[in-house]
Design a protein around this motif. Structure first.
Motif, short mmCIF file in Angstrom:
data_model
loop_
_atom_site.label_atom_id
_atom_site.label_comp_id
_atom_site.label_asym_id
_atom_site.label_seq_id
_atom_site.Cartn_x
_atom_site.Cartn_y
_atom_site.Cartn_z
N CYS A 32 43.00 10.13 -44.33
CA CYS A 32 43.99 10.07 -45.42
C CYS A 32 43.56 10.93 -46.61
N CYS A 33 42.26 11.13 -46.77
CA CYS A 33 41.74 11.75 -48.00
C CYS A 33 40.85 12.97 -47.79
N CYS A 82 38.31 3.53 -46.18
CA CYS A 82 38.14 4.87 -46.74
C CYS A 82 37.46 4.76 -48.10
N CYS A 85 39.59 5.86 -51.10
CA CYS A 85 40.69 4.94 -51.44
C CYS A 85 40.16 3.63 -52.02
ZN LIG Z 1 41.62 7.56 -48.22
#
Ligand SMILES: [Zn+2]
Length: 226
Positions: free
Chosen positions: A150-151, A201, A204
């Motif tokens: 996601c990051c 994560c 996050c």
């Molecule tokens: Zn993330």
């Protein structure tokens, strides 16, 4: 066997390292780091913590001395000694822990993009086999909190070797090194049911230090002991 991925709270370091920073190399007050390491040693219940001076390489050290505190230029360690905890420091890279419950051998590895590319996790298992006669099918592997797909945005020039592990969103490229790491382990023969990946994560979840999120910041640890 006991293991721990310690969150960043409950220590004595001041901003921007607050509060349980375990790394000496990030510019934090050394006395605070030592105090944090004592807190961490109690948390995991170890008489001695062994740290690595991590350099994104693929050297694997065999720990045979219960009093050793630090190993230079190393990104993985294995041991069969009791009372010590092997520690890997991270803030986005994957802290990887290994356990052979038959031969009672433990290991840790620091797996960032470079470590995953060098297959440091597979090499750590090969070392457990050559040094302690471990069998691949007996080894459990735990991947701790790290920056996830996601990051983990990257520039185009670093995707070589990760072609099957990228996705593009709004013209930005994201890497999934966790999946690559897991596939390499499975291809080597580690059983799927013996691989656990913590689905957290670091960028996050503010419970953990993240270099990508915070820049100058502390490091948390994954640690394992017999
Ligand atoms: Zn993330």
């Amino acid at each position: 066997m006991k293991y721990l991925f310690r969150d960043r709270f409950g220590g004595v370091s001041q901003k921007p390292f607050d509060s349980l920073n375990l790394a000496l190399h990030v510019g934090d007050n050394a006395l605070h780091v030592e105090e944090n390491r004592e807190i961490f040693a109690k948390d995991i219940g170890a008489k001695n913590l062994v740290f690595m001076d991590q350099v994104h390489g693929d050297h694997i050290e065999v720990i045979r001395d219960v009093n050793i505190k630090k190993v230079l230029k190393t990104d993985a360690m294995i041991s069969n000694l009791k009372d010590i905890a092997l520690c890997v420091m991270v803030a986005d890279c994957i802290p990887v822990l290994f356990f052979d419950e038959v031969k009672n051998v433990i290991g840790v590895a620091h797996a960032g993009r470079s470590g995953v590319k060098k297959k440091i996790t597979v090499k750590t298992i090969q070392k457990m086999i050559s040094e302690f006669s471990s069998k691949t099918q007996d080894i459990k592997v735990i991947l701790g909190p790290s920056i996830q797909k996601c990051c983990y945005e990257v520039k185009k020039d670093v995707v070589i070797g990760f072609e099957n592990y990228i996705h593009v969103k709004n013209e930005k490229i994201y890497l999934d090194i966790v999946s690559k790491c897991i596939d390499d382990l499975k291809n080597f023969g580690v059983k799927s049911e013996n691989i656990e990946a913590v689905p957290v994560c670091t960028r996050c979840d503010k419970k953990y230090f993240s270099y990508r999120r915070d820049g100058s910041t502390g490091r948390f640890c994954g640690a394992i002991k017999l």
